[in-house]
Design a protein around this motif. Structure first.
Motif, PDB file in Angstrom:
ATOM      1  N   TRP A 106       1.921   6.224   7.718  1.00  0.00           N
ATOM      2  CA  TRP A 106       0.644   6.257   8.456  1.00  0.00           C
ATOM      3  C   TRP A 106       0.669   5.285   9.628  1.00  0.00           C
ATOM      4  CZ3 TRP A 106      -3.126   2.634   9.525  1.00  0.00           C
ATOM      5  CH2 TRP A 106      -3.223   1.490   8.732  1.00  0.00           C
ATOM      6  N   LYS A 107       1.415   4.182   9.447  1.00  0.00           N
ATOM      7  CA  LYS A 107       1.474   3.187  10.526  1.00  0.00           C
ATOM      8  C   LYS A 107       2.297   3.718  11.706  1.00  0.00           C
ATOM      9  CE  LYS A 107       0.422  -0.497   7.365  1.00  0.00           C
ATOM     10  NZ  LYS A 107       0.871  -1.540   6.445  1.00  0.00           N
ATOM     11  N   LEU A 108       3.450   4.342  11.418  1.00  0.00           N
ATOM     12  CA  LEU A 108       4.241   4.922  12.512  1.00  0.00           C
ATOM     13  C   LEU A 108       3.450   6.033  13.204  1.00  0.00           C
ATOM     14  CD1 LEU A 108       7.829   5.156  10.927  1.00  0.00           C
ATOM     15  CD2 LEU A 108       7.138   3.737  12.879  1.00  0.00           C
ATOM     16  N   ALA A 109       2.752   6.857  12.421  1.00  0.00           N
ATOM     17  CA  ALA A 109       1.971   7.952  13.023  1.00  0.00           C
ATOM     18  C   ALA A 109       0.922   7.387  13.970  1.00  0.00           C
ATOM     19  CB  ALA A 109       1.321   8.799  11.923  1.00  0.00           C
ATOM     20  N   ALA A 110       0.266   6.293  13.567  1.00  0.00           N
ATOM     21  CA  ALA A 110      -0.783   5.699  14.408  1.00  0.00           C
ATOM     22  C   ALA A 110      -0.189   5.151  15.707  1.00  0.00           C
ATOM     23  CB  ALA A 110      -1.502   4.583  13.642  1.00  0.00           C
ATOM     24  N   THR A 170       2.762  -5.114   9.949  1.00  0.00           N
ATOM     25  CA  THR A 170       1.992  -5.209   8.699  1.00  0.00           C
ATOM     26  C   THR A 170       2.684  -4.469   7.554  1.00  0.00           C
ATOM     27  OG1 THR A 170       0.582  -3.245   9.001  1.00  0.00           O
ATOM     28  CG2 THR A 170      -0.168  -5.316  10.021  1.00  0.00           C
ATOM     29  N   TYR A 171       3.671  -3.619   7.884  1.00  0.00           N
ATOM     30  CA  TYR A 171       4.428  -2.965   6.805  1.00  0.00           C
ATOM     31  C   TYR A 171       5.095  -4.045   5.942  1.00  0.00           C
ATOM     32  CZ  TYR A 171       8.146  -0.617   4.333  1.00  0.00           C
ATOM     33  OH  TYR A 171       8.996  -0.210   3.336  1.00  0.00           O
ATOM     34  N   GLU A 172       5.807  -4.952   6.592  1.00  0.00           N
ATOM     35  CA  GLU A 172       6.462  -6.034   5.833  1.00  0.00           C
ATOM     36  C   GLU A 172       5.418  -6.993   5.241  1.00  0.00           C
ATOM     37  OE1 GLU A 172       9.924  -8.008   7.532  1.00  0.00           O
ATOM     38  OE2 GLU A 172       9.082  -9.946   6.946  1.00  0.00           O
ATOM     39  N   ALA A 173       4.392  -7.315   6.040  1.00  0.00           N
ATOM     40  CA  ALA A 173       3.381  -8.274   5.564  1.00  0.00           C
ATOM     41  C   ALA A 173       2.702  -7.771   4.294  1.00  0.00           C
ATOM     42  CB  ALA A 173       2.341  -8.516   6.663  1.00  0.00           C
ATOM     43  N   GLU A 174       2.541  -6.454   4.177  1.00  0.00           N
ATOM     44  CA  GLU A 174       1.847  -5.907   3.008  1.00  0.00           C
ATOM     45  C   GLU A 174       2.807  -5.517   1.885  1.00  0.00           C
ATOM     46  OE1 GLU A 174      -0.642  -2.762   4.540  1.00  0.00           O
ATOM     47  OE2 GLU A 174      -2.001  -4.195   5.493  1.00  0.00           O
ATOM     48  N   ARG A 175       3.909  -4.876   2.250  1.00  0.00           N
ATOM     49  CA  ARG A 175       4.764  -4.306   1.199  1.00  0.00           C
ATOM     50  C   ARG A 175       5.770  -5.291   0.619  1.00  0.00           C
ATOM     51  NH1 ARG A 175       2.594  -0.476  -1.489  1.00  0.00           N
ATOM     52  NH2 ARG A 175       4.647   0.252  -2.185  1.00  0.00           N
ATOM     53  N   ARG A 176       6.127  -6.352   1.375  1.00  0.00           N
ATOM     54  CA  ARG A 176       7.108  -7.287   0.811  1.00  0.00           C
ATOM     55  C   ARG A 176       6.487  -8.122  -0.318  1.00  0.00           C
ATOM     56  NH1 ARG A 176       9.741 -12.112   1.594  1.00  0.00           N
ATOM     57  NH2 ARG A 176      11.944 -11.996   1.061  1.00  0.00           N
ATOM     58  N   PRO A 177       5.291  -8.690  -0.129  1.00  0.00           N
ATOM     59  CA  PRO A 177       4.677  -9.388  -1.272  1.00  0.00           C
ATOM     60  C   PRO A 177       4.446  -8.449  -2.458  1.00  0.00           C
ATOM     61  CG  PRO A 177       3.543  -9.955   0.769  1.00  0.00           C
ATOM     62  CD  PRO A 177       4.491  -8.827   1.099  1.00  0.00           C
ATOM     63  N   TYR A 178       4.124  -7.202  -2.161  1.00  0.00           N
ATOM     64  CA  TYR A 178       3.932  -6.225  -3.244  1.00  0.00           C
ATOM     65  C   TYR A 178       5.252  -6.037  -3.996  1.00  0.00           C
ATOM     66  CZ  TYR A 178       2.524  -2.039  -5.733  1.00  0.00           C
ATOM     67  OH  TYR A 178       2.237  -1.148  -6.741  1.00  0.00           O
ATOM     68  N   ALA A 179       6.348  -5.894  -3.237  1.00  0.00           N
ATOM     69  CA  ALA A 179       7.660  -5.710  -3.858  1.00  0.00           C
ATOM     70  C   ALA A 179       8.035  -6.929  -4.697  1.00  0.00           C
ATOM     71  CB  ALA A 179       8.714  -5.453  -2.784  1.00  0.00           C
ATOM     72  N   ARG A 180       7.736  -8.119  -4.203  1.00  0.00           N
ATOM     73  CA  ARG A 180       8.007  -9.360  -4.957  1.00  0.00           C
ATOM     74  C   ARG A 180       7.278  -9.319  -6.310  1.00  0.00           C
ATOM     75  NH1 ARG A 180      11.030 -13.348  -4.991  1.00  0.00           N
ATOM     76  NH2 ARG A 180      10.860 -13.813  -2.783  1.00  0.00           N
ATOM     77  N   ILE A 195      -1.255  -3.873 -10.746  1.00  0.00           N
ATOM     78  CA  ILE A 195      -0.202  -3.589  -9.760  1.00  0.00           C
ATOM     79  C   ILE A 195      -0.382  -2.184  -9.200  1.00  0.00           C
ATOM     80  CG2 ILE A 195       2.287  -3.266  -9.458  1.00  0.00           C
ATOM     81  CD1 ILE A 195       2.739  -5.439 -11.530  1.00  0.00           C
ATOM     82  N   ALA A 196      -0.694  -1.227 -10.091  1.00  0.00           N
ATOM     83  CA  ALA A 196      -0.819   0.161  -9.646  1.00  0.00           C
ATOM     84  C   ALA A 196      -2.062   0.378  -8.791  1.00  0.00           C
ATOM     85  CB  ALA A 196      -0.855   1.090 -10.858  1.00  0.00           C
ATOM     86  N   LEU A 197      -3.193  -0.187  -9.220  1.00  0.00           N
ATOM     87  CA  LEU A 197      -4.476   0.203  -8.611  1.00  0.00           C
ATOM     88  C   LEU A 197      -5.309  -0.963  -8.081  1.00  0.00           C
ATOM     89  CD1 LEU A 197      -5.541   2.803 -11.316  1.00  0.00           C
ATOM     90  CD2 LEU A 197      -4.876   3.315  -8.963  1.00  0.00           C
ATOM     91  N   GLY A 198      -4.952  -2.187  -8.471  1.00  0.00           N
ATOM     92  CA  GLY A 198      -5.795  -3.326  -8.071  1.00  0.00           C
ATOM     93  C   GLY A 198      -5.095  -4.230  -7.077  1.00  0.00           C
ATOM     94  N   PHE A 199      -4.029  -3.729  -6.427  1.00  0.00           N
ATOM     95  CA  PHE A 199      -3.235  -4.576  -5.527  1.00  0.00           C
ATOM     96  C   PHE A 199      -4.029  -4.973  -4.284  1.00  0.00           C
ATOM     97  CE2 PHE A 199      -2.463  -0.133  -4.467  1.00  0.00           C
ATOM     98  CZ  PHE A 199      -2.671  -0.113  -3.096  1.00  0.00           C
ATOM     99  N   ARG A 200      -3.583  -6.093  -3.708  1.00  0.00           N
ATOM    100  CA  ARG A 200      -4.274  -6.605  -2.525  1.00  0.00           C
ATOM    101  C   ARG A 200      -3.285  -6.778  -1.371  1.00  0.00           C
ATOM    102  NH1 ARG A 200      -7.226 -11.968  -3.402  1.00  0.00           N
ATOM    103  NH2 ARG A 200      -8.861 -11.616  -1.908  1.00  0.00           N
ATOM    104  N   TYR A 201      -3.695  -6.354  -0.181  1.00  0.00           N
ATOM    105  CA  TYR A 201      -2.897  -6.582   1.019  1.00  0.00           C
ATOM    106  C   TYR A 201      -3.560  -7.673   1.850  1.00  0.00           C
ATOM    107  CZ  TYR A 201      -0.490  -2.028   0.355  1.00  0.00           C
ATOM    108  OH  TYR A 201       0.246  -0.968  -0.114  1.00  0.00           O
TER     109      TYR A 201
END
Ligand SMILES: Cc1cc2nc3c(=O)[nH]c(=O)nc-3n(C[C@H](O)[C@H](O)[C@H](O)COP(=O)(O)OP(=O)(O)OC[C@H]3O[C@@H](n4cnc5c(N)ncnc54)[C@H](O)[C@@H]3O)c2cc1C
Length: 512
Positions: free
Chosen positions: A326-330, A343-353, A385-391
């Motif tokens: 969605w970010k590339l499309a925007a 923001t891809y890294e800012a959001e998904r890297r902490p999630y991956a950790r 993790i599945a539904l309550g995650f925070r960015y």
């Protein structure tokens, strides 16, 4: 001749197919290359969590996925035991009813294997216009300020071709050649354990509960192993550890030895299992130091590899693909500035950790009590993790104070910016396709604001108390939800200048 494409996706596993599907559905020209002849033949990642099913719902494929995973609706049991009929050490999940997520989603989880999910994702990606080439590998990649030049090689003919892309999504798996080429390092632990994967057919009688997903972690006197049934009747996956440090290799496990182990695991000494597939893999926990290098983004196992304890690797790969899409499309539509892509890294890297560390804690609890988990972050609730995650990123206008937590309680969702917008009966079908402004009770001042936003913002009035409380809105307030179903910002109360406020908010969260 150089072929032009907006986005080149390398790899057609769950991560690459997710990116291809969501990019194509967003109207982006996408070419996906995969070195294998087709999608995965092994059911590896069996399990779609509720978030994955929400993304699949928006992509229009959730029903097909549920149709190929009849066990999903029947329940889940997870047991740590000495063998299938042996001593139960812990019952981690009794029947799945402990997973009450009704406060935040109406959608069920799925239990389909990767071998059946990938063809569905592929078919819908192609239907939406994605071009996918199998037996084609990326062999070189160079980027400059304006784009990326990739060299491809057809594996049958050896023929080389050149593609020029605006962006590349590297979904080329745990040993990602693209990541290495970019010089991006990883941190974590290699070789936590080594596993065999053995798929076999046999009639186990009542050893395994029929209909449900019955997952065992076996701590047998002679071996440790995973054991699970599949959607194919009388087909099972047995995954024992082996120990290279003791000189063992997969080749040491010949047919007779595997049969003896399966008999011991099932407590059926006369069983005659028919082995249909064997493989081996190394369990590791590694996170890439960066998820972005210029115009190239790492997705799925290329960005992080996690132990399978918790079933989160495939789900995270699908989430990564949807996020970068969605970010590339925007950005490609000219609606957002380049910084949105950070923001891809800012959001998904902490999630991956969070995923990797929680999987390590699970591994210690279920299989390897001696595993050293000091120095990693704490385990989080799997539902959170599945539904309550925070960015936390510039694509969210966070509210103060920040409690510092990574997940919220899914039984009491708050609707705060940075968290998933609860997918209620009244909202789930409004989300997931564009920016959405959800107005509590009264949209008369928000509707013209959305119409003059300068990009597609769908405005909906929802007039029910459950919505107002789960989104934290008073009458006349509104929540701005991103195309990925995450709350970007909210006005808890009516505001003075809705149009001006909304424009300022969009400028900020889209980095323009
Ligand atoms: C036994 C096992 C059980 C698992 N169980 C679960 C589970 O229950 N739940 C869960 O969520 N996850 C699970 N996982 C993890 C899950 O399978 C992975 O996390 C997921 O497949 C990652 O997807 P991916 O697309 O990132 O990588 P992959 O599936 O590895 O796909 C990468 C693709 O890139 C291709 N490729 C590589 N290099 C190139 C190149 N140069 N050019 C073209 N193509 C290239 C490869 O051929 C491959 O198809 C399990 C994994 C294993 C091994």
């Amino acid at each position: 001749m150089t072929e032009r494409v907006q986005v080149l996706v390398v790899g057609a596993g769950l991560g690459g197919l997710s990116a291809s599907l969501f990019l194509a559905q967003a109207g982006v020209e996408v070419l996906t290359v995969e070195r294998h002849a087709g999608t995965s033949i092994h059911p590896r990642a069996a399990g779609q969590n509720w978030r994955t099913m929400e993304l699949f719902h928006w992509a229009g494929i959730d029903r097909e996925v549920l149709a190929v995973s009849p066990r999903a609706s029947q329940g889940l049991r997870i047991t740590v035991a000495t063998s299938l009929a042996g001593r139960v050490l812990h019952r981690l999940v009794e029947d799945g009813s402990e997973f009450d997520v009704s406060a935040t989603t109406t959608l069920p989880a799925g239990m389909a294997g990767q071998d059946v999910v990938e063809p569905i994702m592929l078919a819908h990606a192609e239907k939406a216009g994605a071009r996918v080439r199998f037996r084609t590998e990326l062999v070189d990649l160079e980027q400059d300020a304006d784009g990326v030049t990739a060299t491809l090689r057809h594996r049958d003919t050896g023929e080389r071709s050149v593609v020029r892309a605006d962006y590349v999504v590297a979904a080329d798996g745990g040993r990602s050649g693209v990541r290495q080429r970019l010089g991006i390092g990883t941190t974590g632990m290699d070789a936590l354990s080594h596993c065999l994967g053995v798929v076999f057919d046999a009639d186990l009688g009542d050893r395994v509960q029929p209909g449900v997903t019955d997952l065992f972690y076996l701590q047998h006197g002679d071996f440790t192993a995973g054991f699970v049934n599949t959607d194919v009747p009388n087909r099972y996956v047995f995954a024992p550890d082996y120990f290279p440090e003791k000189g063992e290799t997969p080749a040491d496990f010949d047919h007779d030895r595997l049969v003896a182990m399966i008999r011991a695991a099932t407590d059926l000494p006369d069983l005659r299992p028919e082995i249909v597939w064997t493989g081996s893999w190394e369990v590791a926990a590694r996170l890439a130091d960066r998820f972005r290098s210029g115009r190239v983004f790492l997705v799925g196992d290329a960005a992080k590899v996690t132990p399978p304890t918790g079933g989160m690797g495939g789900n995270t790969a699908i989430g990564d693909g949807a996020d970068i899409a969605w970010k590339l499309a925007a950005v490609l539509r000219g609606e957002a500035g380049d910084a949105l892509l950070d923001t891809y890294e800012a959001e998904r890297r902490p999630y991956a950790r969070m995923v990797v560390d929680t999987s390590l804690h699970n591994m210690k609890q279920r299989m390897h009590p001696g595993l050293d988990v000091s120095g990693i972050t704490k385990a989080e609730d799997p539902l959170g993790i599945a539904l309550g995650f925070r960015y936390r990123s510039t694509a969210v206008l966070a509210e103060e104070p920040d409690d510092g937590e990574r997940v919220e309680d899914v039984h009491a969702p708050t609707g705060r910016p940075g968290f998933r917008a609860p997918g209620l009966a009244s909202t789930v079908d409004l989300l997931g396709h564009s920016w959405v402004l959800l107005c509590a009770g009264d949209g008369s001042r928000w509707e013209p604001a959305a119409a003059s936003a300068g990009l597609r913002v769908d405005c909906h009035v929802v007039d029910d108390d459950v919505f107002a409380s789960r989104y934290g809105l008073a009458k006349g307030g509104a929540s701005l939800v991103r195309p990925d179903g995450v709350v970007a910002w909210r006005a808890k109360e009516p505001v003075e200048d809705p149009a001006g406020t909304l424009r300022q908010v969009l400028d900020a969260v889209l980095s323009r």
